[in-house]
Design a protein around this motif. Structure first.
Motif, PDB file in Angstrom:
ATOM      1  N   UNK A  89       0.831  -1.203   0.000  1.00 32.47           N
ATOM      2  CA  UNK A  89       0.000   0.000   0.000  1.00 32.47           C
ATOM      3  C   UNK A  89       0.866   1.254   0.000  1.00 32.47           C
ATOM      4  N   UNK A  90       1.980   1.183   0.689  1.00 31.62           N
ATOM      5  CA  UNK A  90       2.909   2.312   0.743  1.00 31.62           C
ATOM      6  C   UNK A  90       3.563   2.539  -0.622  1.00 31.62           C
ATOM      7  N   UNK A  91       3.993   1.455  -1.255  1.00 34.32           N
ATOM      8  CA  UNK A  91       4.696   1.576  -2.532  1.00 34.32           C
ATOM      9  C   UNK A  91       3.759   1.924  -3.684  1.00 34.32           C
ATOM     10  N   UNK A  92       2.463   1.660  -3.523  1.00 35.87           N
ATOM     11  CA  UNK A  92       1.529   1.927  -4.611  1.00 35.87           C
ATOM     12  C   UNK A  92       1.439   3.420  -4.929  1.00 35.87           C
ATOM     13  N   UNK A  93       1.531   4.250  -3.909  1.00 32.57           N
ATOM     14  CA  UNK A  93       1.400   5.698  -4.103  1.00 32.57           C
ATOM     15  C   UNK A  93       2.719   6.438  -3.972  1.00 32.57           C
ATOM     16  N   UNK A  94       3.820   5.715  -3.921  1.00 28.58           N
ATOM     17  CA  UNK A  94       5.091   6.378  -3.657  1.00 28.58           C
ATOM     18  C   UNK A  94       5.510   7.283  -4.810  1.00 28.58           C
ATOM     19  N   UNK A  95       5.027   7.006  -6.019  1.00 31.50           N
ATOM     20  CA  UNK A  95       5.403   7.848  -7.160  1.00 31.50           C
ATOM     21  C   UNK A  95       4.849   9.269  -7.023  1.00 31.50           C
ATOM     22  N   UNK A  96       3.852   9.445  -6.164  1.00 26.12           N
ATOM     23  CA  UNK A  96       3.258  10.769  -5.984  1.00 26.12           C
ATOM     24  C   UNK A  96       4.121  11.681  -5.110  1.00 26.12           C
ATOM     25  N   UNK A  97       5.173  11.114  -4.526  1.00 24.43           N
ATOM     26  CA  UNK A  97       6.096  11.927  -3.725  1.00 24.43           C
ATOM     27  C   UNK A  97       7.325  12.363  -4.517  1.00 24.43           C
ATOM     28  N   UNK A  98       7.502  11.835  -5.716  1.00 21.23           N
ATOM     29  CA  UNK A  98       8.751  12.048  -6.442  1.00 21.23           C
ATOM     30  C   UNK A  98       8.898  13.458  -6.997  1.00 21.23           C
ATOM     31  N   UNK A  99       7.839  14.226  -7.010  1.00 24.33           N
ATOM     32  CA  UNK A  99       7.969  15.631  -7.424  1.00 24.33           C
ATOM     33  C   UNK A  99       8.430  16.516  -6.273  1.00 24.33           C
TER      34      UNK A  99
END
Length: 280
Positions: free
Chosen positions: A130-140
């Motif tokens: 669940x943590x890794x599913x949305x982790x791309x939203x922090x890359x900005x």
């Protein structure tokens, strides 16, 4: 719940309907780090896993660094999983290595034993689906900390506990903005010797203290200039000062609240009403 699913589907970077518009769904870095900190702190409360508290700050800092450095989700994962090896004093593994320089004799911390209870708990947090599913939203690497700070500052001038008319609320927000912009970059306080004054702050999750610099007192130098401009605007407006007008003798407002029915005699009320302390 349904609304959150709709928003996530719409802002999906690969198949969302906002893809062609160039709209990206980003999450606040500070909140992501805070959630990670809470998970590690909760795991450290389990018996035999208290060593995670000593590594809490380092793990959170590693998350910040990964989000700031990585450009893609795959790049983030390659950097992120390194913390599972680093805490065990393993800095080179089959798929990569740590990016830090030689640690010499170490960090002065106790290393976590590989495959121990604490290490398995950390691995479970790092590889949480669940943590890794949305982790791309922090890359900005975005944060709304400045905006939230300003919103909290507005509450000092326009508290939610009180109701204001639109003109009054607008004036209070403008005063808050003037205060915020004028004092936002004020220097930190210093002693007579020129040393910076520091204060300690305790973090209950990490169970440790941190330091922050004490800022100098606010001066509000803009108030006198603002008052002068208000007075000058009033004097040059050509409009006189408002005066109080006395009510006419026949003005209905002089009668106060006028009940719709005539009042009954006092004797009648004394017979029907029971009042404390009057013996009735």
């Amino acid at each position: 719940m349904f609304g959150n699913v709709m928003i996530s589907n719409s802002t999906d970077p690969d198949k969302g309907r906002y893809k062609d518009l160039g709209i990206h769904h980003s999450l606040d870095m500070w909140h992501g780090a805070k959630n990670l900190e809470k998970k590690i702190a909760a795991a450290a409360k389990v018996k035999g896993q208290s060593i995670l508290l000593h590594w809490l700050k380092d793990i959170v800092n590693h998350f910040w660094w990964c989000c700031k450095t990585a450009d893609t989700k795959d790049h983030f994962l390659a950097l992120w999983i390194g913390i599972c090896h680093h805490v065990c004093n393993i800095h080179t593994w089959e798929m990569g290595s740590c990016q830090h320089s030689d640690l010499g004799e170490g960090l002065g911390k106790q290393w976590i034993q590989r495959d121990s209870k604490s290490h398995k708990a950390l691995v479970g947090i790092v590889f949480n689906k669940r943590w890794l599913k949305d982790v791309h939203k922090y890359l900005r690497f975005r944060s709304t900390a400045d905006l939230e700070s300003f919103q909290n500052h507005i509450l000092m001038y326009a508290s939610k506990r009180f109701a204001f008319t639109p003109p009054v609320y607008e004036a209070r927000v403008l005063l808050a903005a003037l205060d915020y912009n004028f004092h936002r970059n004020r220097p930190t306080s210093a002693t007579c010797e020129g040393k910076q004054i520091l204060r300690r702050l305790y973090n209950k999750h990490a169970r440790r203290y941190s330091l922050y610099a004490l800022k100098s007192e606010k001066t509000y130098k803009y108030i006198s200039e603002l008052q002068a401009k208000i007075l000058n605007q009033r004097l040059t407006s050509g409009v006189g000062m408002p005066r109080r007008r006395s009510l006419r003798p026949n003005d209905p407002r002089t009668r106060g609240v006028v009940p719709p029915v005539p009042p009954p005699p006092i004797s009648e009320l004394m017979q029907t009403q029971v009042s404390r302390g009057l013996g009735m």
